[in-house]
Design a protein around this motif. Structure first.
Motif, PDB file in Angstrom:
ATOM      1  N   PHE A 103       0.849  -1.199   0.000  1.00  0.00           N
ATOM      2  CA  PHE A 103       0.000   0.000   0.000  1.00  0.00           C
ATOM      3  C   PHE A 103       0.882   1.245   0.000  1.00  0.00           C
ATOM      4  CE2 PHE A 103      -4.101   1.847   2.135  1.00  0.00           C
ATOM      5  CZ  PHE A 103      -4.432   2.450   0.935  1.00  0.00           C
ATOM      6  N   ALA A 104       1.993   1.175   0.742  1.00  0.00           N
ATOM      7  CA  ALA A 104       2.912   2.318   0.814  1.00  0.00           C
ATOM      8  C   ALA A 104       3.453   2.675  -0.579  1.00  0.00           C
ATOM      9  CB  ALA A 104       4.062   2.009   1.772  1.00  0.00           C
ATOM     10  N   PHE A 105       3.842   1.658  -1.366  1.00  0.00           N
ATOM     11  CA  PHE A 105       4.316   1.917  -2.732  1.00  0.00           C
ATOM     12  C   PHE A 105       3.229   2.629  -3.551  1.00  0.00           C
ATOM     13  CE2 PHE A 105       7.672  -1.199  -1.826  1.00  0.00           C
ATOM     14  CZ  PHE A 105       8.751  -0.625  -2.484  1.00  0.00           C
ATOM     15  N   MET A 106       1.986   2.208  -3.358  1.00  0.00           N
ATOM     16  CA  MET A 106       0.877   2.826  -4.101  1.00  0.00           C
ATOM     17  C   MET A 106       0.650   4.269  -3.664  1.00  0.00           C
ATOM     18  SD  MET A 106      -1.782  -0.358  -4.073  1.00  0.00           S
ATOM     19  CE  MET A 106      -1.558  -1.753  -5.204  1.00  0.00           C
ATOM     20  N   LEU A 107       0.671   4.487  -2.358  1.00  0.00           N
ATOM     21  CA  LEU A 107       0.432   5.845  -1.843  1.00  0.00           C
ATOM     22  C   LEU A 107       1.584   6.794  -2.197  1.00  0.00           C
ATOM     23  CD1 LEU A 107      -1.049   4.868   1.635  1.00  0.00           C
ATOM     24  CD2 LEU A 107      -2.319   5.921  -0.246  1.00  0.00           C
ATOM     25  N   LYS A 108       2.744   6.228  -2.476  1.00  0.00           N
ATOM     26  CA  LYS A 108       3.919   7.042  -2.822  1.00  0.00           C
ATOM     27  C   LYS A 108       4.037   7.291  -4.336  1.00  0.00           C
ATOM     28  CE  LYS A 108       6.169   7.929   1.068  1.00  0.00           C
ATOM     29  NZ  LYS A 108       6.522   9.313   1.439  1.00  0.00           N
ATOM     30  N   ILE A 109       3.032   6.895  -5.114  1.00  0.00           N
ATOM     31  CA  ILE A 109       3.104   7.067  -6.571  1.00  0.00           C
ATOM     32  C   ILE A 109       3.465   8.505  -6.984  1.00  0.00           C
ATOM     33  CG2 ILE A 109       1.617   7.160  -8.651  1.00  0.00           C
ATOM     34  CD1 ILE A 109       0.477   4.398  -7.732  1.00  0.00           C
ATOM     35  N   PRO A 110       2.845   9.548  -6.406  1.00  0.00           N
ATOM     36  CA  PRO A 110       3.227  10.915  -6.820  1.00  0.00           C
ATOM     37  C   PRO A 110       4.728  11.180  -6.642  1.00  0.00           C
ATOM     38  CG  PRO A 110       1.210  10.968  -5.518  1.00  0.00           C
ATOM     39  CD  PRO A 110       1.729   9.568  -5.436  1.00  0.00           C
ATOM     40  N   MET A 163     -11.085   5.030   9.140  1.00  0.00           N
ATOM     41  CA  MET A 163      -9.954   4.252   9.661  1.00  0.00           C
ATOM     42  C   MET A 163      -9.526   3.282   8.564  1.00  0.00           C
ATOM     43  SD  MET A 163      -9.914   1.648  12.980  1.00  0.00           S
ATOM     44  CE  MET A 163      -9.890   2.846  14.308  1.00  0.00           C
ATOM     45  N   THR A 164      -8.220   3.014   8.487  1.00  0.00           N
ATOM     46  CA  THR A 164      -7.718   1.993   7.560  1.00  0.00           C
ATOM     47  C   THR A 164      -7.011   0.926   8.382  1.00  0.00           C
ATOM     48  OG1 THR A 164      -7.408   3.599   5.775  1.00  0.00           O
ATOM     49  CG2 THR A 164      -6.184   1.541   5.590  1.00  0.00           C
ATOM     50  N   VAL A 165      -7.422  -0.342   8.182  1.00  0.00           N
ATOM     51  CA  VAL A 165      -6.785  -1.449   8.893  1.00  0.00           C
ATOM     52  C   VAL A 165      -6.205  -2.420   7.873  1.00  0.00           C
ATOM     53  CG1 VAL A 165      -8.243  -1.271  10.951  1.00  0.00           C
ATOM     54  CG2 VAL A 165      -8.961  -2.767   9.072  1.00  0.00           C
ATOM     55  N   GLY A 166      -5.183  -3.177   8.281  1.00  0.00           N
ATOM     56  CA  GLY A 166      -4.543  -4.097   7.337  1.00  0.00           C
ATOM     57  C   GLY A 166      -4.163  -5.412   7.991  1.00  0.00           C
ATOM     58  N   ASN A 167      -4.056  -6.449   7.165  1.00  0.00           N
ATOM     59  CA  ASN A 167      -3.712  -7.784   7.656  1.00  0.00           C
ATOM     60  C   ASN A 167      -2.193  -7.947   7.723  1.00  0.00           C
ATOM     61  OD1 ASN A 167      -3.811 -10.445   8.442  1.00  0.00           O
ATOM     62  ND2 ASN A 167      -4.200 -11.243   6.394  1.00  0.00           N
ATOM     63  N   SER A 168      -1.594  -7.270   8.702  1.00  0.00           N
ATOM     64  CA  SER A 168      -0.155  -7.382   8.898  1.00  0.00           C
ATOM     65  C   SER A 168       0.105  -7.211  10.382  1.00  0.00           C
ATOM     66  CB  SER A 168       0.580  -6.317   8.078  1.00  0.00           C
ATOM     67  OG  SER A 168       1.985  -6.531   8.146  1.00  0.00           O
ATOM     68  N   PHE A 169       1.378  -7.218  10.780  1.00  0.00           N
ATOM     69  CA  PHE A 169       1.682  -6.934  12.186  1.00  0.00           C
ATOM     70  C   PHE A 169       2.967  -6.113  12.269  1.00  0.00           C
ATOM     71  CE2 PHE A 169       3.629 -10.998  11.266  1.00  0.00           C
ATOM     72  CZ  PHE A 169       4.775 -11.113  12.052  1.00  0.00           C
ATOM     73  N   HIS A 170       3.062  -5.336  13.319  1.00  0.00           N
ATOM     74  CA  HIS A 170       4.089  -4.300  13.418  1.00  0.00           C
ATOM     75  C   HIS A 170       5.503  -4.866  13.300  1.00  0.00           C
ATOM     76  CE1 HIS A 170       6.679  -1.187  15.157  1.00  0.00           C
ATOM     77  NE2 HIS A 170       5.809  -0.350  14.625  1.00  0.00           N
ATOM     78  N   GLU A 171       5.778  -5.984  13.978  1.00  0.00           N
ATOM     79  CA  GLU A 171       7.143  -6.529  13.960  1.00  0.00           C
ATOM     80  C   GLU A 171       7.558  -6.996  12.572  1.00  0.00           C
ATOM     81  OE1 GLU A 171       5.579  -6.383  16.612  1.00  0.00           O
ATOM     82  OE2 GLU A 171       6.869  -6.478  18.383  1.00  0.00           O
ATOM     83  N   ALA A 212       7.394   0.136   7.214  1.00  0.00           N
ATOM     84  CA  ALA A 212       6.163   0.567   6.537  1.00  0.00           C
ATOM     85  C   ALA A 212       5.163   1.149   7.535  1.00  0.00           C
ATOM     86  CB  ALA A 212       5.542  -0.615   5.794  1.00  0.00           C
ATOM     87  N   CYS A 213       5.091   0.541   8.739  1.00  0.00           N
ATOM     88  CA  CYS A 213       4.158   1.042   9.765  1.00  0.00           C
ATOM     89  C   CYS A 213       4.574   2.444  10.229  1.00  0.00           C
ATOM     90  CB  CYS A 213       4.098   0.094  10.957  1.00  0.00           C
ATOM     91  SG  CYS A 213       3.284  -1.483  10.583  1.00  0.00           S
ATOM     92  N   LYS A 214       5.878   2.687  10.257  1.00  0.00           N
ATOM     93  CA  LYS A 214       6.375   4.007  10.658  1.00  0.00           C
ATOM     94  C   LYS A 214       6.100   5.035   9.554  1.00  0.00           C
ATOM     95  CE  LYS A 214      10.551   6.272  12.362  1.00  0.00           C
ATOM     96  NZ  LYS A 214      12.008   6.168  12.473  1.00  0.00           N
ATOM     97  N   LEU A 215       6.255   4.612   8.294  1.00  0.00           N
ATOM     98  CA  LEU A 215       6.040   5.503   7.157  1.00  0.00           C
ATOM     99  C   LEU A 215       4.570   5.899   7.050  1.00  0.00           C
ATOM    100  CD1 LEU A 215       7.749   6.709   4.812  1.00  0.00           C
ATOM    101  CD2 LEU A 215       7.062   4.735   3.431  1.00  0.00           C
ATOM    102  N   PHE A 216       3.661   4.946   7.315  1.00  0.00           N
ATOM    103  CA  PHE A 216       2.216   5.213   7.252  1.00  0.00           C
ATOM    104  C   PHE A 216       1.537   4.738   8.540  1.00  0.00           C
ATOM    105  CE2 PHE A 216       3.204   5.395   2.705  1.00  0.00           C
ATOM    106  CZ  PHE A 216       2.524   6.559   2.346  1.00  0.00           C
ATOM    107  N   PRO A 217       1.713   5.511   9.634  1.00  0.00           N
ATOM    108  CA  PRO A 217       1.135   5.083  10.920  1.00  0.00           C
ATOM    109  C   PRO A 217      -0.392   5.021  10.898  1.00  0.00           C
ATOM    110  CG  PRO A 217       2.076   7.302  11.078  1.00  0.00           C
ATOM    111  CD  PRO A 217       2.474   6.760   9.742  1.00  0.00           C
ATOM    112  N   GLY A 218      -1.007   5.655   9.889  1.00  0.00           N
ATOM    113  CA  GLY A 218      -2.479   5.640   9.787  1.00  0.00           C
ATOM    114  C   GLY A 218      -3.044   4.316   9.302  1.00  0.00           C
ATOM    115  N   ILE A 219      -2.177   3.405   8.804  1.00  0.00           N
ATOM    116  CA  ILE A 219      -2.659   2.079   8.392  1.00  0.00           C
ATOM    117  C   ILE A 219      -2.441   1.147   9.591  1.00  0.00           C
ATOM    118  CG2 ILE A 219      -2.444   0.195   6.711  1.00  0.00           C
ATOM    119  CD1 ILE A 219      -1.055   2.264   4.825  1.00  0.00           C
TER     120      ILE A 219
END
Length: 457
Positions: free
Chosen positions: A145-152, A216-224, A229-236
């Motif tokens: 998702f981060a790669f997609m949001l960073k397209i610009p 809110m945006t939630v995702g099927n991942s975990f912080h560790e 990526a979690c630091k780059l987009f803390p809103g996910i």
């Protein structure tokens, strides 16, 4: 107090239905009522698979199944992602409006929330027009998702052009700790035929904007697993790895009936001995590649469990396959589908030969299973990069000059993965980290609580 009624809308692909079905079970466990909206074709497959496994054609306990057309004719190829995306973005909004109106007319509680797949961003607009609040769900890696949001920024930096195509051939990293990725392996350029690439890229850029409609945006991942990526987009908010229940009793919306003989067969195998091979719901192999893989598994001399969907290899010689079955009888088991989470949790597993779809990746990680990575398309190259370069819990299968992964390569890499104590140890560490995250007080546990609190407002 009445339960809040939540509409759940996945992208119409197995890898998107499964995590949203797992999430739906968890929401029901927390007192919410769910209507799960599949396309008519997917709904029919889910119901048929439930019946075939002797289950009810319902999911019980607060999840109701509903369906709407996807806009394609009955016999059209729904594994053609470009065609599917083009049809559903044009046709499904009107059908979803009708369904919401019908649910109200039937006396169901008013839909209060939509939990929608980010890939179905159009549904957020439909929901908001009805005064329905929106939570977006991202089913893949946060990094994807981060790669997609960073397209610009990628366009600005000259890595890609304004159509999403690479301008430079190089490997780059968005942030420290994130998986390195080659510009030729961006997910939106690897989802189907190149001539349809613009449809996928348009979908991605449109959904990036539509995601702003979600509270809110939630995702099927975990912080560790993805601290960078979690630091780059803390809103996910990472709420994974998702699973419906620890006993594997709750159905997760499989499109094919699960062969239940697998587990009994695994029970008869020694600990840490079995090579599990599965390429998800979309990958297609040509006959030559199928035969190389089959003979490579045979050469390992190890017991193996291999999931071969009915449509996995069109044109494979039946005589060749019958002969192969004979040679590996007793040592190799081939099934058309299985309860993958149950298989990956089994003590007999040695390693997972995988296409690295995100569900498979999370399920393997959660169970501490080492990987042999063999990506097919989309985000699977990124997931391979996580496994081989960041977590170092597996190795990659390398194709030869003709693009074929040979039997010698299969045997050699399986032996390397299974024999590498450091890979096994790191896989165990990530398993423990995943379990901590979903356990009481863990980061995924706390994020999930925030989600439930929001939906219960």
């Amino acid at each position: 107090m009445a339960k809040a009624h939540v509409l759940v809308v996945p992208m119409p692909c197995q890898g998107h239905v499964t995590p949203l079905m797992e999430l739906s079970h968890r929401l029901v466990d927390h007192g919410l009522e769910v209507t799960f909206v599949n396309t008519e074709v997917d709904h029919a497959m889910v119901v048929a698979a439930l019946r075939a496994s002797g289950g009810e054609a319902t999911l019980g306990g607060g999840i109701r199944l509903a369906s709407i057309p996807d806009g394609l004719a009955g016999d059209e190829d729904r594994k053609d992602i470009v065609k599917l995306v083009d049809a559903y973005t044009r046709h499904m909004p009107g059908h979803l409006k009708r369904l919401i109106a019908e649910l109200e007319a039937a006396g169901r509680p008013r839909v209060k929330w939509l939990v929608g797949d980010v890939n179905m961003g159009w549904s957020y607009e439909v929901a908001r027009n009805f005064g329905i609040r929106v939570v977006s769900f991202w089913p893949a890696a946060t990094a994807c998702f981060a790669f997609m949001l960073k397209i610009p920024e990628l366009i600005e930096d000259g890595l890609i052009d304004d159509k999403g195509l690479p301008r430079r051939q190089e490997t780059f990293q968005l942030a420290p700790g994130m998986p390195p990725l080659h510009t030729s392996q961006l997910s939106w350029n690897n989802a189907g035929a190149p001539e349809g690439q613009h449809i996928i890229f348009d979908l991605v850029t449109r959904n990036n904007k539509l995601n702003d409609l979600a509270e809110m945006t939630v995702g099927n991942s975990f912080h560790e697993a993805e601290p960078g990526a979690c630091k780059l987009f803390p809103g996910i908010l990472a709420i994974g790895p998702l699973f419906a229940d620890g006993e594997f009793r709750k159905p997760v919306g499989s499109f094919l009936p699960e062969d239940e003989r697998c587990v009994k067969w695994l029970d008869a195998q020694p600990d840490g001995s079995v090579v599990y091979v599965a390429f998800g719901s979309m990958a297609i192999f040509d006959p030559r590649q199928f035969e190389e893989l089959a003979e490579g598994l045979e050469l390992t001399g190890r017991p193996f469990l291999w999931v071969v969907r009915p449509d996995f290899t069109p044109g494979l010689s039946k005589a060749w396959l019958a002969e192969f079955h004979q040679r590996v009888a007793g040592r190799g088991m081939i099934v058309s589908w299985c309860s993958q989470q149950q298989v990956l949790a089994h003590r007999a597993l040695a390693c997972f030969v995988s296409h690295c779809g995100w569900n498979s990746t999370m399920e393997g990680v959660r169970n501490g299973v080492p990987f042999l990575c063999w990506p097919y398309f989309c985000d699977q190259y990124l997931n391979r990069s996580y496994i081989t370069s960041v977590w170092r819990t597996g190795l990659a299968a390398s194709p030869d000059a003709d693009g074929v992964v040979t039997k010698a390569e299969v045997r050699s890499k399986v032996e390397q993965v299974v024999g590498d104590g450091e890979i096994r140890e790191r896989a165990r560490l990530f398993r423990d980290a995943a379990r901590r995250c979903v356990g009481e007080g863990g980061s995924s546990y706390e994020n999930f609580k925030k989600l439930v609190d929001l939906l219960s407002e």
